[in-house]
Design a protein around this motif. Structure first.
Motif, short mmCIF file in Angstrom:
data_model
loop_
_atom_site.label_atom_id
_atom_site.label_comp_id
_atom_site.label_asym_id
_atom_site.label_seq_id
_atom_site.Cartn_x
_atom_site.Cartn_y
_atom_site.Cartn_z
N TRP A 218 -23.78 13.71 7.91
CA TRP A 218 -23.20 12.51 9.38
C TRP A 218 -22.52 11.45 9.73
O TRP A 218 -21.31 10.98 9.93
CB TRP A 218 -24.32 13.14 10.37
N ASP A 221 -19.96 10.28 7.33
CA ASP A 221 -18.79 10.47 7.79
C ASP A 221 -18.32 9.90 8.81
O ASP A 221 -17.06 9.24 9.50
CB ASP A 221 -18.70 11.90 8.30
N MET A 222 -19.14 9.27 9.47
CA MET A 222 -18.90 8.08 10.97
C MET A 222 -18.61 6.83 10.27
O MET A 222 -19.22 5.66 11.32
CB MET A 222 -20.48 8.17 11.76
N ASP A 302 -26.66 8.92 18.15
CA ASP A 302 -25.31 8.11 17.78
C ASP A 302 -24.82 9.73 17.17
O ASP A 302 -23.29 9.61 16.75
CB ASP A 302 -26.11 7.45 16.67
N ILE A 303 -25.57 10.32 16.18
CA ILE A 303 -24.68 11.63 15.58
C ILE A 303 -23.86 12.85 16.80
O ILE A 303 -22.74 13.19 16.56
CB ILE A 303 -25.07 12.24 14.92
N HIS A 306 -21.28 11.21 17.71
CA HIS A 306 -19.91 11.49 16.86
C HIS A 306 -19.00 12.50 16.79
O HIS A 306 -17.71 12.52 17.06
CB HIS A 306 -20.39 11.12 15.51
N ILE A 307 -19.73 13.67 17.32
CA ILE A 307 -19.75 15.41 17.24
C ILE A 307 -18.57 15.09 18.73
O ILE A 307 -18.01 15.93 18.43
CB ILE A 307 -20.65 15.53 17.61
N ALA A 309 -17.33 12.90 20.19
CA ALA A 309 -16.47 11.88 20.25
C ALA A 309 -14.65 12.81 19.45
O ALA A 309 -13.60 12.47 19.13
CB ALA A 309 -15.94 10.57 19.42
N GLU A 310 -14.97 13.47 17.80
CA GLU A 310 -14.48 14.20 17.56
C GLU A 310 -13.91 15.39 17.15
O GLU A 310 -13.90 15.78 16.41
CB GLU A 310 -14.78 14.39 15.17
#
Length: 440
Positions: A218, A221-222, A302-303, A306-307, A309-310
């Motif tokens: 993760w 990827d970020m 934070d992950i 990201h999940i 947002a994407e």
């Protein structure tokens, strides 16, 4: 004997120095790698028997050599890493002088450097235009000054000297430090049935897997491992922190010191002093455990962001909840009374560049560099933590860092020779021979 002259000398035959050699060799640039022992020896000589990588295997990328085994999301053992590096070394022939130590590096009055070498064939002198120091960021193991005041009947080892529980005398073991090595060694001893006492430091921790994937996948990827040091959130303070503890053992899992405590491991705060068999600890255990767990949950958050947002489809979020709380804060320990016969120091390393005579270091003895390049013309470094990104010093970032240093060297030796078109992604991924210099 007159000095031997070589355009480029790489000091250190680990994966970082050899990666620079790979690029220099592909460019046809004459150079020499000087190694005090044997190539990549630290992987077999300074890792314990049950060592595993803490980063997924797919992170393992060196010039022309990417992990392509059956378990990209797994974690190679020490012996598997040694075999993987050996297979890389069979793909090229670096010019190496092994069992040779550079005892002095000084800048010449004009251009270039003089290196004094000590080896089996006696002292020798080299002159070169460019130097790459690849000896590792922190080669000297740290033990506290009071270690020599402890009872001589107690066996003391640094973490790099530990290989297996069987090498220690019978009895309980005190492990000091909870970075990646300290926590994993404590687990190794715990799983072997030894009684373990652990002095807990301020290292943070991270989940092994979260929402269906490895946390480090993760984070990759970020873009976390690709963020330049100057742009990294938290600045220098974040870069100075100890790496997060986690393990790749048995397929990978969290390291939860609270769970170890429920299974009989004895936890303490920072070790601050000792003499004979008496040790003193600061009352920092609760704060250290809470801080490590807070970092764990912060990374998970934070992950989550990201999940979201994407728009990624992933299992639901969760948070770590404590399984154990200290009933008190022990501040003293008698080694003899506790049956402790061994102490393993895992409190880190420090830099040692006293053999380099050049104005390239800060007050803490660390190189002042930008992407490995110093203000001293021709003096370069590679393999340092945070040399460019968080990925520097790891398998994931070594290729990029080494390639950059090779480019800088090629431009310095012949500014008109660099062919940017030759340095393309396809060449890097396939390991095909490419050109740094035009006409070669």
């Amino acid at each position: 004997m007159p000095p031997e002259r070589i355009p480029v000398v790489v000091i250190g035959g680990g994966q970082a120095g050899l990666s620079v050699s790979w690029y220099l060799g592909a460019a046809g640039i004459e150079h020499l790698v000087v190694e005090s022992a044997t190539l990549v020896h630290a992987w077999s000589d300074k890792r314990w028997n049950n060592f595993t990588l803490v980063t997924p295997n797919w992170h393992c990328r060196l010039p022309g050599h990417v992990y392509d085994g059956p378990d990209p999301d797994g974690f190679m053992t020490r012996d598997e890493v040694v075999d993987w590096l050996a297979s890389w070394l069979r793909t090229f022939t670096p010019p190496v002088r092994e069992h040779t130590t550079v005892t002095r590096l000084r800048q010449l009055a004009g251009d270039g450097f003089e290196l004094t070498l000590s080896g089996s064939d006696g002292p020798r002198v080299l002159h070169c235009e460019q130097v790459v120091v690849a000896t590792g960021g922190y080669p000297l193991p740290i033990t506290p000054p009071f270690a020599q005041s402890l009872d001589p009947a107690v066996t003391q080892l640094h973490s790099e000297q530990y290989f297996a529980p069987e090498q220690l005398p019978d009895g309980a073991v005190l492990v000091v430090g909870t970075g990646q090595s300290g926590t994993q060694i404590a687990e190794d001893l715990h799983l072997a049935g030894r009684t373990v006492h652990l002095a807990v430091g301020n290292a943070p921790r991270v989940a092994r897997t979260y929402r269906g994937r490895d946390c480090m996948t993760w984070l990759s990827d970020m873009g976390i491992y690709d963020t330049p040091a100057a742009q990294y959130p938290g600045g220098k303070a974040a870069q100075e922190k100890t790496n997060h503890y986690v393990t790749g053992r048995d397929g990978g899992r969290d390291i939860d010191l609270r769970r170890f405590a429920t299974e009989g491991m004895h936890l303490y705060g920072h070790l601050i002093g000792g003499k004979d068999t008496r040790l003193t600890f600061a009352p920092t255990l609760t704060a250290s455990l809470d801080a490590a767990d807070a970092t764990y949950n912060s990374i998970c958050a934070d992950i989550d962001a990201h999940i979201t947002a994407e728009g990624i489809d992933a299992p639901p979020p969760s948070r770590y909840r404590s399984v154990w709380e200290p009933a008190d804060e022990p501040t003293e320990l008698d080694l003899a009374e506790a049956g402790i016969t061994s102490v393993i120091w895992s409190i880190g390393y420090r830099p040692d560049y006293r053999w380099i005579e050049a104005s390239a270091f800060d007050g803490g003895g660390r190189p002042m560099q930008t992407r490995g390049v110093t203000q001293v013309p021709g003096l370069n470094f590679v393999g340092l933590p945070w040399m460019h990104t968080w990925g520097s010093g790891r398998f994931l970032g070594i290729d990029r860092d080494a390639r950059h240093i090779a480019e800088v060297i090629a431009q310095s030796l012949d500014p008109a020779a660099l062919d940017p078109e030759a340095l393309n992604t396809e060449a890097l991924n396939t390991g095909r021979r490419f050109r740094l210099a035009a006409g070669q």
